[in-house]
Every structure is written in structure tokens, then in C-alpha cells.
Design a protein around this motif. Structure first.
Motif, PDB file in Angstrom:
ATOM      1  N   GLN A 231     -38.435  36.374  -6.796  1.00 14.76           N
ATOM      2  CA  GLN A 231     -37.331  36.567  -7.724  1.00 14.76           C
ATOM      3  C   GLN A 231     -37.882  37.051  -9.052  1.00 14.76           C
ATOM      4  O   GLN A 231     -39.089  36.980  -9.303  1.00 14.76           O
ATOM      5  N   THR A 232     -36.989  37.536  -9.885  1.00 14.34           N
ATOM      6  CA  THR A 232     -37.420  37.989 -11.205  1.00 14.34           C
ATOM      7  C   THR A 232     -37.551  36.789 -12.139  1.00 14.34           C
ATOM      8  O   THR A 232     -36.881  35.774 -11.976  1.00 14.34           O
ATOM      9  N   ASP A 233     -38.451  36.939 -13.103  1.00 17.44           N
ATOM     10  CA  ASP A 233     -38.640  35.958 -14.175  1.00 17.44           C
ATOM     11  C   ASP A 233     -38.931  34.555 -13.650  1.00 17.44           C
ATOM     12  O   ASP A 233     -38.373  33.560 -14.126  1.00 17.44           O
ATOM     13  N   MET A 234     -39.799  34.459 -12.670  1.00 14.53           N
ATOM     14  CA  MET A 234     -40.167  33.140 -12.152  1.00 14.53           C
ATOM     15  C   MET A 234     -41.234  32.518 -13.047  1.00 14.53           C
ATOM     16  O   MET A 234     -42.161  33.197 -13.517  1.00 14.53           O
ATOM     17  N   ASP A 235     -41.084  31.214 -13.304  1.00 16.69           N
ATOM     18  CA  ASP A 235     -42.030  30.518 -14.174  1.00 16.69           C
ATOM     19  C   ASP A 235     -43.376  30.311 -13.496  1.00 16.69           C
ATOM     20  O   ASP A 235     -44.399  30.172 -14.156  1.00 16.69           O
ATOM     21  N   TYR A 236     -43.379  30.264 -12.204  1.00 14.32           N
ATOM     22  CA  TYR A 236     -44.625  30.077 -11.467  1.00 14.32           C
ATOM     23  C   TYR A 236     -44.476  30.720 -10.100  1.00 14.32           C
ATOM     24  O   TYR A 236     -43.361  30.998  -9.644  1.00 14.32           O
TER      25      TYR A 236
END
Length: 926
Positions: free
Chosen positions: A553-558
Motif C-alpha cells: 500500500q502507499t504511505d506504509m509506516d513499515y
């Protein structure tokens, strides 16, 4: 009962004017008599006139800034009460009203609230102080309002003294849901909690995470800002800046703070979305400055101004960008529009707001729409007093209809109807024409259980006194050169989602996503956020997911780690891939080569077997221990070659257990047989009596072979029982699974190999002892060489095997097995096969007798010479050469003796045992 009376004075501004306060009745903005009076608090004017920066005398000043949309709310309240009075909802009771103008000022609102608390039918508007207000009869039974949360907070605390129910159609601050602090407060709109959550949800779904917020510096603005901050954080939205503008326009710093807010918006180029929690008059000032600076952003409007026509009609409003707001869902207001059409026919004596509007209408009529609106907003009550004689009476309901905000009109009427239903519930068995028949606190309890039917839907207050109706998501669109406020979607607070009527509306929503408002670029799938030194979590760098991690997915934190060891992911991966399973397959070129070598070895074994079978009676075959021993050794070589097959292709439990056991037992059998041969050769040609005695004790062919092989069988049996080899998946390679055999016990594996090495070493020692045998019969020398090849191969194997991994690890063991097996096989049998095939003249009995006798006599002579040197006297055990020749039926003459095929040997003093025992022993050994 002892009590203290308070008088509510009317503080006069001026005398003999239409808007001055001569007595308490002048304080009322609009009123109508009735059996039960409902109070109203609305900010019909946006500000109070303050001649000084700070008040010196306790004087309530006149107001300025006529607010059309709130004036319409007062009309909605009047319309609702008149409709109820003309209906059968309250057949025997007439509702009246007293509506006061708060001027958006808490102080003036408190003055109005004090009048609400005054005792009913009191000519002096006395507010009695009591310890118990249960039987106290105030002027009003319930209150509708106020327009702003800050005012409602103050008024509600005062009304709570007598538990007078207050139903607000516009105050949305989340704190007002607290029934401990505001026990008598209700509202017909959702709490700001839902509005701020809807805003954060909209921002998040649009892909924005870097925004600015501007709010008024009052209770309403601060609470809204706090609530939005919590919701924004929950949706991973960061607030780049927060600007608070003074709540009062008369504040000296107002303009400078507006300039600072606009400067901040211009400076933050990455911020393209601004959330605004302000009153309409504040938004007008802000947008005027923003238009001058050519600011183009997406503006998120709160319910206070999302449907404000006076803002949407600002010249060049389109230059400011896109405006999206949240408004309260409206109902059918056609009846109210009809009410407005006939409003000029209504009596104006008891409605100062209507009279003021008529005066404003006459004064500003010549102006165009926008200027007309500004004219109305900028006129003060004092200005109107000066121009009252110059006004003329005109009427048009178009302006009022154009400024209707349906959500507020609907919520105002809903508030009146909620109070009316509560009154109906209390008056079913009472005569409510008597003001003391029902107390406000009883009405409050009834209000908690009221159910209203609106648009065929049941509406009731929740435990917090709120009605959680849906929000309308409003989009300002330019249509035919005019800015129109359209409904783009609905937001359901209970489900927390947007509802679109059709695809066109959804397209408008998708168009919003084209605008970027992020601190950092979106991280694509295959990347993750790396937090920078910025305090905001929305400011980050995008880095690739490391190996064996992925993001989809986009903008995943990790990045997610591949959940199973059977999967892998390259750097910058969006998914995990199944690892390929590797093992030494039949089709692998190296495996084919090794199989070819093994097959060649099998052919070689069979060829040797055939050669030995055809030449079974020749001395060479007999000298090899006979056909039986040769067959056993050859069979063990065959099994060793066969064991290499189990190292190839997909490992199974059977293969893992079979290959090592088969190899170990076969090799032990092979070396055991060769050990017996070494002992036999050494025994046959050794002249050392001590060594011969030892060899005679040790030389037990069948028991020795069975014992040596049996020990290996026992080792392998215990190994297979307690720590058997098994199939294992080796995950050491990043992209592949090595399917291999785990030996189960390295100790057992080492013992097995060490045991073979020990047998080979013993065999090597004995063979080395016999390395100087006759030239044509030096098998011990070849055994020694074969054992050396074995040792070298396995010594090299250990470090190579320990440092090698992967599918070619079995090939390493195959290679060392083949080398050692070929070495021993070739050294043991090829020299004999060479003699059988190419040196047939030496493969005769006479040739062997000649060779053995020559070696024996030399060895015996060396032994005799050694003994003579130790003893100078002839021993009685010595015999002459003629005796030797005579005992062996040899040809002799001239004092010399000659055996068949031998040269003459000069007579020497030899040991007595030599002629009979030594030669016979050599002959019998072959």
C-alpha cells in the motif's frame, strides 16, 4: 422561605429611540404571548458597539452587523411556534416566545438568561434566590439557542440552576455533551466530535496529510481545534500550522493576525488544504485578505459558514480555490419559504428584528447584491436610528430566500418541535394554561425521552442530549458564472462513511484527490516511511523495503516481513514470492556427470568380476584371496557406487537413512576384507618370528570380517534408531530453499567415518609393512597406495564439506566417495587385471614359484646373516644347500643347487628351518 430578590435593570443607551432600552421589555427582540413561553437566544447582530477599548461603565451597548442567516433562524422559530399553535399537537395550550439578541457576546447573553430566570408574572422581573427551585415558576419553560457554543456554555451553566431545558440548533462544541457540567443542554445537531471526525476522514481519503488550521480564539474555536487535532492524529494527518484569530473584530490585533495567517498560508507552499473553524464575519475578513494575495487552496469549511451565501457571493471567490464544507442535513423547508413570502403582512410591533430588517432593506435597496449584503452587515443600530426618517417601505423576499441555510432552519424548527413534544407529554393530564402546572425540570425529564417523526424517520436525543443526524458534504461550484453551494455527499456519523447520490457527485470527490497536500511525497508500494528530524510524523523520507520485506500500500509506516520462511522478497518489493526448492536433480549436468562416474564404476566392478571369474584358477586370482573374497570386495564396491544414487534427486526419509548407512557398512566390509588380505600377505612373507606369532593370533578371516563389519552395523543401527537422518529445509539462501538431508547426529556421522578411517589406517599399517614383497606380487604396495588415496580424499572432504552449502553439498560427498572407492578399487584389482590380460606369461605357477623363491631365499639369507653376526659358532639347526636341494627334489651339481627357473645359489650356512618350512609356506599361501 427566606429569599433575596434581584432586579434586572435596563441599562439605557439613549432615550426616545426605537432600539434604546427604556424598560426591561425593550430588551426583548421579538415576543408573542402564550400559556407557555419559550425563550430564544440568537446572535442577530455579529458584534457589540464598544466606544472604549475596555468598558468603564456597566452599560450594555447597541449592536452592529445584522446577520441575515441568523435573523432567518429567529423567523424559523416563530414559524415553528405559529405552526404548532395552528395544529393539533397542543390543542389546549398556546405557545408564546421571547427572543433575545445576544450580539454574539456572552455578557449580553447572560443578561438575557437572567431575565429567563425571573419569576413569572413579576412586574419587576425579580429573580429569587432559593435553595430549592422545584416549585419555582420562571418566565420561560425552555430555551432555544444559542447560536454559538461559547455563548451556550455560559448560558447553560446559568439555566442549570433551575434545570431549564436549553435546546440549541447551532452550538456544536463537543464539551456540551458533558451532562455533568451541562445537565440541561440539548441540541438538534451532531457534536463537533462527528464533524471533526468527518473532516479528518475526508482529508485522509483525499490523500492529504499536511494541512493548516485557522480558528477563532474563543471556546468554540479552541474546542473545535482540540477535537480536530485528535481526529487528525488518529487518521495520520499532520497540522503544519495553527492560527488563532481574535474572537472580537474590535480587537486591535485582529487585522495583524489575519495578515500573519495569510502570510503563513503563502509561505507554506506544501500546504494546500486549510481547515477553518470561524464565524462568518471572521471568514469574510480572512477571505478578503486572501483574495488580495491571490491565495489558491482547498478550504474545508465548518458548519458555521459552509452554507453562507454572503461568503459565496464575494467577488472573485473562485480565485480562492475549492471550498468543501460540512453542513447540517436539512428537511423540507417549503412551508418556511411560504412563510417568508407573506412575512411583510405580519405585524412588526413585537418584532424589532423584522422592523430593523425592513429599515435595512429600504436603506440598502439601490445597491447590487453584494453591496446590498455588505450594507446590511455594516449598518449599526445607531446608524439606523439616524436614518429612520429617510427610509421608505419596500418588500422583497428574494433576498431572504437567497440567504437561507437549510440546515440551520431545519435544526431550529426541530428544536421548537422537541420542546413542544415534551410539553405535550407533560400536559396530557394537566392544565398547562396555568404557568405553575409544569416546572422546567419536569419538562427536562420529558425531553430526554421525546421522539420526533421527521421525514418519516424517528429522531430522539441520545444520552448526551445530541441528535446524530447526517452531515451534508457541501461543494462550492461555479455554475453559470455564480458560485452555487451544492451537496456532494452525505456523511453518516454512526457508520463513519460517505454516501454519494450518483456517479457525478463521486467524480467531484475524486477530482479533489488530484490536489496534493503532503509534507512528503507519497511512498509507493515497495517503500516505507523513514522518519526525519521533523517533529511531524507526516514528514518523512521514502526508503525501499529491505530484503524479505514488502509493502503493498502507499504511505506504509513499515514493511511487512514475509510471514513464512518459504517466501522471500527482493528489495523494493510489493509482495512475497515462494522460494524455489533446490536439490541435486537427475537432470543437473553435474549430477549426470557423477552418475556417469558411478555407472562407470559399476561397469568396472562387473568387468573385474567377469575377468576374475574366467581366470579363477590362475595364480593372480588365487593370490587375491580367491574368488570368494574378491567377490565380497567387488560387491562392497558395487554397493558403494550404488549408494551415490541416494544422494541425488529430492531427498526423502528413506534416501536420507539409506545412503549413509549403505555407504558406511559397504565401505567397512570392503576395508575389512582388504585388511584380512594385508594380514595374510604380511603373515606369508614375514620372517620376524614375533610378528608372525602376533599375526597368527590375529589372522581369523571370517570372524575378523564379521566383527569389523558388525561394529559398523551396530553404529549405524543405533544412529538410525536414536538420531536418524531426516529431510530438512535449509533457508540459508535468500531466494531458495535447499532440500537436504540432515544427518541427525553429527557425532554418529563422525563415529561412522572415524571407524572406517580407523580400519583403513590399520590396513594401511599392515600393508605398509609388506610394501617390499616380490615385484610381480606386490599387492601390499597397491593397498598402501589405495589407503593413501582414501585418506587424502577424506581429509580434504572434511573442511570442504563443513564450508559448503547449497544443493551441491551432496555432490561433495559423492565426489569423495567416488574418489576413495575408485582409488581402492583400481589399486586392488587393476594391477591384477593388467597381469591377467597383458602379462599372461607371468600368470603361471612356475613364474610365481620362481618369484616367490627368489624373494624367500633373499629374505632368508638376510635373516641368516643377521643371526650369524650375533653368534660366531654354527648352529645345529643350520643345513647346507645340498640338503635344501635334496629335500626339495631340486637339480644340483658341482656343489650348487638350482630350483626350477632359478639361478644357481652358492652354498651358504642357512637356518635349518628354511628349506622345508619357508618355501612350503610361500607355496601354500598362493
Amino acid at each position: 422561605m427566606a429569599f433575596v430578590s434581584f432586579l434586572i435593570p435596563c441599562l439605557m443607551v439613549s432615550t426616545d429611540t426605537a432600539f434604546s432600552c427604556q424598560n426591561p421589555a425593550d430588551f426583548v427582540g421579538a415576543s408573542s404571548p402564550g400559556d407557555i413561553i419559550i425563550g430564544g437566544l440568537f446572535a442577530v447582530h455579529s458584534k457589540m458597539l464598544r466606544p472604549e477599548e475596555y468598558p468603564i461603565k456597566p452599560i450594555i451597548q447597541n449592536c452592529a452587523g445584522f446577520e441575515i442567516q441568523i435573523f432567518l433562524q429567529t423567523l424559523a422559530m416563530i414559524h415553528a411556534i405559529e405552526t404548532i399553535n395552528n395544529s393539533t399537537l397542543l390543542p389546549e395550550v398556546t405557545l408564546g416566545y421571547e427572543i433575545y439578541d445576544t450580539c454574539a457576546d456572552v455578557t449580553k447573553a447572560m443578561a438575557s438568561a437572567l431575565r429567563f430566570l425571573a419569576k413569572a408574572n413579576s412586574s419587576e422581573d425579580v429573580v429569587e434566590f432559593r435553595c430549592n427551585y422545584s416549585d419555582y415558576v420562571p418566565r420561560i419553560k425552555a430555551v432555544t439557542g444559542a447560536s454559538y457554543s461559547e455563548v451556550s456554555m455560559a448560558v447553560s451553566r446559568l439555566l442549570a440552576l433551575q434545570l431549564i431545558p436549553q435546546v440549541s440548533p447551532a452550538s456544536s462544541a463537543e464539551i456540551l455533551s458533558d451532562k455533568i457540567r451541562f445537565p440541561s443542554f440539548f441540541r438538534t445537531i451532531p457534536s463537533d466530535f462527528h464533524q471533526t471526525r468527518a473532516m479528518a476522514h475526508l482529508i485522509c481519503e483525499s490523500g492529504w496529510n499536511w494541512i493548516g488550521v485557522i480558528a477563532t480564539d474563543d471556546d468554540n474555536g479552541r474546542f473545535a481545534l482540540e477535537s480536530f487535532g485528535v481526529q487528525a492524529m488518529a487518521n495520520n494527518v499532520c497540522i503544519a500550522f495553527k492560527e488563532l484569530l481574535p474572537a472580537y473584530l474590535s480587537d486591535n490585533t485582529f487585522q495583524s493576525k489575519v495578515d500573519r495567517a495569510i502570510e503563513k498560508i503563502v509561505k507554506e507552499t506544501e500546504v494546500n488544504v486549510i481547515v477553518v473553524f470561524m464565524r462568518q464575519i471572521h471568514v469574510l475578513k480572512l477571505f478578503k485578505k486572501a483574495t488580495e494575495r491571490n491565495v489558491n487552496k482547498i478550504w474545508i469549511a465548518s458548519d458555521n459558514w459552509s452554507a453562507a451565501v454572503k461568503i459565496s457571493s464575494i467577488p472573485n471567490i473562485r480565485q480562492l480555490g475549492t471550498i468543501v464544507g460540512f453542513g447540517f442535513k436539512s428537511g423540507d423547508i417549503s412551508a418556511f419559504q411560504d412563510f417568508l413570502r407573506n412575512l411583510h403582512e405580519k405585524p412588526r410591533e413585537n418584532n424589532k428584528f423584522l422592523r430593523e430588517y425592513m429599515m435595512l432593506l429600504s436603506l440598502c435597496a439601490p445597491l447590487d447584491h453584494h453591496d446590498f449584503q455588505m450594507c446590511i452587515s455594516n449598518q449599526s443600530q445607531d446608524d439606523l436610528l439616524q436614518n429612520v426618517e429617510n427610509t421608505y417601505q419596500i418588500w422583497s423576499d428574494d433576498f431572504l430566500k437567497a440567504h437561507i441555510e437549510p440546515g440551520f432552519i431545519h435544526s431550529t424548527e426541530l428544536a421548537v418541535y422537541a420542546i413542544a413534544h415534551a410539553i405535550k407529554g407533560q400536559c396530557q393530564d394537566r392544565d398547562c394554561r396555568d404557568p405553575s402546572a409544569v416546572a422546567p425540570w419536569e419538562l427536562l425529564e420529558e425531553l430526554k425521552n421525546v421522539t420526533i417523526i421527521n421525514d418519516d424517520k424517528e429522531i430522539k436525543f441520545d444520552s448526551n442530549g445530541d441528535i446524530n443526524t447526517r452531515y451534508s458534504v457541501l461543494l462550492w461550484k461555479e455554475i453559470d458564472g455564480r458560485m452555487e453551494i451544492t451537496t456532494m455527499a452525505e456523511y453518516d456519523p454512526e457508520k463513519g462513511g460517505f454516501i454519494f447520490e450518483d456517479e457525478e457527485k463521486k467524480k467531484d470527490f475524486l477530482d479533489l484527490k488530484k490536489v496534493q497536500s503532503t509534507c512528503s511525497q507519497h511512498c509507493r508500494p515497495g517503500q516505507m516511511k523513514k522518519v526525519t528530524e521533523s517533529p511531524h510524523t507526516c514528514c518523512y523520507e521514502c526508503v525501499y523495503c529491505p530484503e524479505n520485506h514488502y509493502s503493498n500500500q502507499t504511505d506504509m509506516d513499515y514493511c511487512y516481513r514475509c510471514s513464512n520462511k518459504s517466501y522471500w522478497a527482493p528489495i523494493n518489493s510489493t509482495t512475497c514470492y515462494r522460494k524455489t526448492i533446490h536439490f541435486l536433480t537427475w537432470t543437473n549436468w553435474f549430477a549426470v556427470f557423477l552418475l556417469f562416474l558411478s555407472a562407470f564404476g559399476v561397469v568396472l566392478v562387473l568387468s573385474v568380476s567377469v575377468i576374475f571369474t574366467k581366470n579363477v584358477h590362475t595364480p593372480v586370482v588365487k593370490a587375491s584371496g580367491g574368488l570368494t573374497v574378491s567377490y565380497i570386495i567387488l560387491f562392497s564396491h558395487f554397493l558403494i557406487f550404488l549408494s551415490t544414487v541416494f544422494f541425488i534427486d529430492e531427498p526423502t526419509e528413506l534416501k536420507c537413512k539409506t545412503r549413509q548407512a549403505l555407504f558406511g557398512i559397504s565401505f567397512a566390509l570392503c576395508v575389512s576384507c582388504i585388511l584380512i588380505k594385508s594380514l595374510k600377505i604380511l603373515l606369508a612373507f614375514s620372517f620376524d618370528p614375533k610378528l608372525q606369532n602376533f599375526l597368527k593370533c590375529v589372522y581369523k578371516p571370517v570372524p575378523t570380517v564379521v566383527t569389523c563389519t558388525g561394529i559398523q552395523v551396530i553404529i549405524c543401527t543405533f544412529w538410525l534408531i536414536f538420531r536418524a537422518p531426516f529431510v530438512e529445509q535449509n533457508f540459508s539462501m535468500p531466494r531458495a530453499i535447499i532440500l537436504e538431508c540432515n544427518e541427525g547426529s553429527i557425532v554418529a556421522f563422525g563415529i561412522m567415518l572415524s571407524y572406517i578411517a580407523a580400519l583403513a589406517f590399520i590396513c594401511f599399517i599392515f600393508a605398509f609393512k609388506g610394501r617390499k614383497l616380490p615385484e610381480n606380487y606386490n599387492e601390499a604396495k597397491f593397498i598402501t597406495f589405495g589407503m593413501l588415496i582414501y585418506f587424502i580424499a577424506w581429509i580434504v572432504f572434511i573442511p570442504v564439506y563443513a564450508t559448503t552449502f547449497g544443493k551441491y553439498l551432496p555432490a561433495v560427498e559423492i565426489i569423495v566417495v567416488l574418489i576413495s572407492n575408485y582409488g581402492i578399487l583400481c589399486c586392488t584389482f587393476l594391477p591384477k587385471c593388467y597381469i591377467i590380460i597383458y602379462k599372461q606369461e607371468t600368470n603361471t605357477k612356475s613364474a610365481f614359484l620362481k618369484m616367490i623363491y627368489t624373494y624367500s631365499t633373499k629374505s632368508a639369507s638376510n635373516v641368516a646373516v643377521g643371526r650369524i653376526s650375533l653368534d660366531s659358532k654354527p648352529s645345529s639347526s643350520l643345513a647346507t644347500v645340498p640338503d635344501l636341494c635334496k629335500s626339495e627334489n631340486s637339480v644340483h651339481g658341482n656343489g650348487h643347487c638350482q630350483l626350477p627357473g632359478q639361478k644357481l645359489i652358492k652354498g651358504k650356512v642357512l637356518p635349518k628351518s628354511t628349506p622345508r618350512t619357508v618355501v612350503r609356506k610361500r607355496l601354500s599361501s598362493i
